[in-house]
Design a protein around this motif. Structure first.
Motif, short mmCIF file in Angstrom:
data_model
loop_
_atom_site.label_atom_id
_atom_site.label_comp_id
_atom_site.label_asym_id
_atom_site.label_seq_id
_atom_site.Cartn_x
_atom_site.Cartn_y
_atom_site.Cartn_z
N GLU A 108 0.72 -1.31 -0.20
CA GLU A 108 -0.07 0.21 -0.02
C GLU A 108 0.81 1.21 -0.04
O GLU A 108 0.52 2.42 -0.77
N ILE A 109 2.09 1.18 0.96
CA ILE A 109 2.76 2.46 0.76
C ILE A 109 3.48 2.55 -0.43
O ILE A 109 3.71 3.66 -1.03
N THR A 111 2.66 1.61 -3.46
CA THR A 111 1.66 2.33 -4.36
C THR A 111 1.69 3.69 -4.03
O THR A 111 1.37 4.47 -5.26
N GLN A 112 1.43 4.29 -2.89
CA GLN A 112 1.14 5.43 -2.68
C GLN A 112 2.44 6.55 -3.25
O GLN A 112 2.42 7.39 -3.60
N ALA A 115 2.48 6.83 -6.91
CA ALA A 115 1.44 7.82 -7.06
C ALA A 115 2.21 9.37 -6.96
O ALA A 115 1.82 10.24 -7.82
N VAL A 116 2.84 9.48 -5.83
CA VAL A 116 3.54 10.73 -5.56
C VAL A 116 4.38 11.09 -6.82
O VAL A 116 4.53 12.10 -7.49
N THR A 150 -1.78 14.29 -3.27
CA THR A 150 -1.03 13.09 -3.18
C THR A 150 0.23 12.90 -2.07
O THR A 150 -0.11 11.90 -1.50
N SER A 153 -1.98 12.19 1.22
CA SER A 153 -2.47 10.98 1.21
C SER A 153 -1.42 10.04 1.64
O SER A 153 -1.65 9.16 2.34
N LEU A 154 -0.12 10.34 1.04
CA LEU A 154 1.04 9.57 1.55
C LEU A 154 1.33 9.65 2.99
O LEU A 154 1.41 8.78 4.03
N ARG A 156 -0.96 10.21 5.30
CA ARG A 156 -1.99 9.62 5.95
C ARG A 156 -1.65 8.08 5.81
O ARG A 156 -1.93 7.25 6.93
N LYS A 157 -1.00 7.70 5.03
CA LYS A 157 -0.85 6.09 4.76
C LYS A 157 0.36 5.60 5.63
O LYS A 157 0.15 4.82 6.37
#
Length: 633
Positions: A108-109, A111-112, A115-116, A150, A153-154, A156-157
């Motif tokens: 999950e991290i 992937t984030q 995305a960044v 984005t 969001s990172l 928060r992950k």
């Protein structure tokens, strides 16, 4: 049939499953508990490699967004924009370098983070549109907003942590940081004249920011809330709120940029202090969790070791008790009972101690008692058998002694009648009766031998071995078929003469019974290195090698007399007589196809010939067939 295993191996196998389960359970508990602590300790690593560079990158992108908005409003020159873009690129490179160290984390991290990277790659195209004049202020601000969203969001992950208080405060701090981001967006949109579309977005941003601040201040703990409250209560913040209301109402307040710039900087510093404080809080909590994990793991390991030691001790004790029971049972079956039976055969008294097995297990005690009872029962049965055999022996002896007495008297009378008889036919009949009496006397002696006693017949002086062979032949029914060949003049000790005559007579009679009536039985003898050897040879059909081996074993090791095996009384008599005087009797095949019995008399029973003893001639008779094992009736 499966391979047998020892009691110890089976007990260990029985204990292996629960002990393995305990070890696995201990490993799982240790891994889970220690994993929580290590995850807390990694919070600092995540802060260093992801969150801190992300915050720095956000600050630079916020500045680039603001100066780009100023450029589009013609209140900033291109050199200032280029300088800020250089700072943003440096922050982006630093983020890329540090975040690459965290790519081994959860999917999950990763992937984030990817995305960044994707959003950061769009910066060049956003800049190009601004430089080419293809993008207005609202479109440019929203493009920068997508990149920053984005990055948040990172945040928060990676802020997820098993410690709930730290996670809750971290979530609120991130929301307060996002409120600062909303202020930065307002700052870019509130420059100069604001269009209707920009005003709608500005109004939405102001509302969301105020909501986040009001909600976050209620959830923060005092150490994190007080700096934020000081900012919210400051005159600059109150002045900014008034300016927000003017912009929302359609006005253009003076000093908007300078007022918001100072507040944005103050909010950013407060955000960094709060994040740093949370990072510092996570480390002692992680140490505490690790200490608790090590304490729990150590306690569990101690319990596992104690359980293993206790189980192995109990298993070893049980194995020893069962092993002792096994040894006791083997001792009873292989040593005690055979020893008792041997002593009972000799007529000795026996005492059988109880079987004792030291044990703390009821079932093993019960088995030991059962073995003791079985032992006692077996001894009682052996005693009863010995008493029965002794009783039968007494019967044999009594009957044989009476028969011996009567036969002795009968021979005296026959001898007297032979002296007085003058008729040749009557004398021949009396001789036949005398021969029959001699055979009956031998059978009576056989009963005495089977009873374990010694026949009364004996000689006081040594007897020539040739006379011994003749005497044995005279006690056989078909004595006419027996040929006794000449022998040396050696003599046999008088004490063993009677038994040797009986032994050889049994062999000769066996040879005559199991060979054709027209064949002779040859008896020969000669000296040997260890005594004197008689040979009794018949010319019958012989025996198979298996039969010879079986009979030789019986002759070498006299078996216990079996009342049910009365067909082989002669074999028992021969083996008993041979064992009594250490005489060796061996059967083998003869060159004529029959059987030869070899009787080796030890040298201690053989004496030298008498000086100047006259040679005795022996009448030659036809030969006979090989002999079967003694079977006299």
């Amino acid at each position: 049939m499966g391979r047998s295993r020892t009691i110890r191996m089976k007990i260990i196998g029985l204990l292996l499953v629960p002990l393995t389960s305990m070890v696995v359970l201990w490993g799982v508990i240790t891994a889970v508990t220690a994993g929580e602590g290590l995850e807390l300790r990694e919070y600092k690593t995540v802060w260093t490699n992801l969150r801190l560079p992300a915050y720095k990158l956000i600050s630079e992108i916020q500045r680039e967004r603001l100066i780009s908005a100023q450029l589009l409003r013609n209140v900033a020159d291109e050199s200032a924009v280029a300088a800020q873009r250089t700072k943003t690129d440096a922050a982006r490179d630093s983020f890329a370098q540090l975040s690459s160290k965290s790519k081994d984390r959860s999917e999950e991290i990763r992937t984030q983070v990817d995305a960044v990277y994707t959003q950061l790659d769009r910066l060049d195209s956003v800049r190009g549109e601004i430089d080419a004049g293809l993008s207005d202020r609202l479109h440019s601000v929203e493009a920068y907003n997508s990149v920053i969203d984005t990055l948040y969001s990172l945040h928060r992950k990676v802020a997820l942590i098993d410690d709930i208080p730290i996670y809750e405060q971290s979530r609120v701090v991130i929301d307060m940081g996002y409120a600062r981001e909303l202020l930065s967006r307002e700052q870019a949109l509130g420059l100069g004249t604001v269009s209707a579309a920009e005003r709608r977005l500005f109004t939405q941003l102001a509302g969301n920011r105020r909501f986040l601040i009001d909600q976050g201040l209620a959830e923060l703990d005092p150490a994190l809330r007080d700096p934020q409250v000081a900012l919210i209560s400051s005159p600059a913040y109150q002045r900014m709120r008034m300016m927000e209301d003017q912009i929302i109402a359609g006005g253009t307040p003076m000093g908007w940029l300078s007022t918001t710039e100072g507040l944005a900087k103050a909010f950013n510093e407060a955000q960094m202090r709060a994040s740093t404080l949370l990072n510092e809080r996570a480390e002692p909590v992680a140490d505490e969790v690790l200490s608790r994990a090590f304490l729990l793991a150590g306690t569990a390991l101690a319990l596992v070791i104690v359980s293993i030691a206790f189980s192995l001790r109990m298993g070893t004790r049980l194995s020893k008790e069962l092993g002792a029971l096994r040894l006791a049972a083997l001792e009873v079956s292989q040593e005690r009972l055979p020893h008792v039976v041997a002593k009972l055969r000799k007529g000795e008294k026996v005492e059988m101690p109880e079987l004792s097995v030291a044990s703390t297990t009821v079932e093993i005690d019960d088995v030991g008692q059962a073995f003791s009872t079985v032992q006692q029962t077996a001894v009682e049965a052996a005693v009863g058998q010995a008493q029965l055999s002794e009783g039968v022996g007494h019967v044999f002896r009594n009957l044989a002694r009476r028969s011996q007495t009567l036969l002795h008297r009968q021979r005296i009378q026959l001898a007297d009648m032979q002296h007085r008889a003058t008729d040749p036919e009557q004398l021949d009949d009396l001789f036949k009766l005398d021969h029959l009496t001699t055979r009956m006397r031998r059978h009576a002696e056989g009963l005495i031998i089977l009873s374990g006693a010694t026949p009364g017949r004996g000689w006081s002086r040594p007897v020539p071995l040739l006379d011994v062979a003749r005497g044995a032949a005279a006690e056989v029914e078909d004595y006419q078929r027996v040929v006794v060949e000449p022998m040396s003049g050696q003599r046999l000790a008088g004490a063993v003469v009677g038994d040797v005559i009986h032994l050889i007579a049994e062999l000769i009679e066996n040879a005559t019974v199991y060979s054709p009536a027209h064949t002779p039985v040859i008896v020969r003898g000669e000296g040997a290195a260890r005594g004197f050897a008689f040979e009794v040879e018949d010319r019958g059909f012989g025996m198979e090698p298996e039969e010879l081996a079986e009979y030789n074993e019986r002759l070498a090791s006299p078996p216990e007399f079996d009342l049910a095996d009365s067909d082989r009384l002669g074999l028992f008599v021969v083996s008993r007589l041979a064992a009594r005087h250490d005489i060796r009797v061996t059967l083998r095949g003869s060159p004529y196809g029959g059987t030869t019995a070899i009787v080796l008399i030890p040298e201690e029973h053989v004496a030298e010939p008498e000086p100047d003893a006259p040679a005795k001639a022996v009448q030659k008779e036809p030969a006979a067939r090989p002999m079967r094992v003694v079977r006299s009736d």
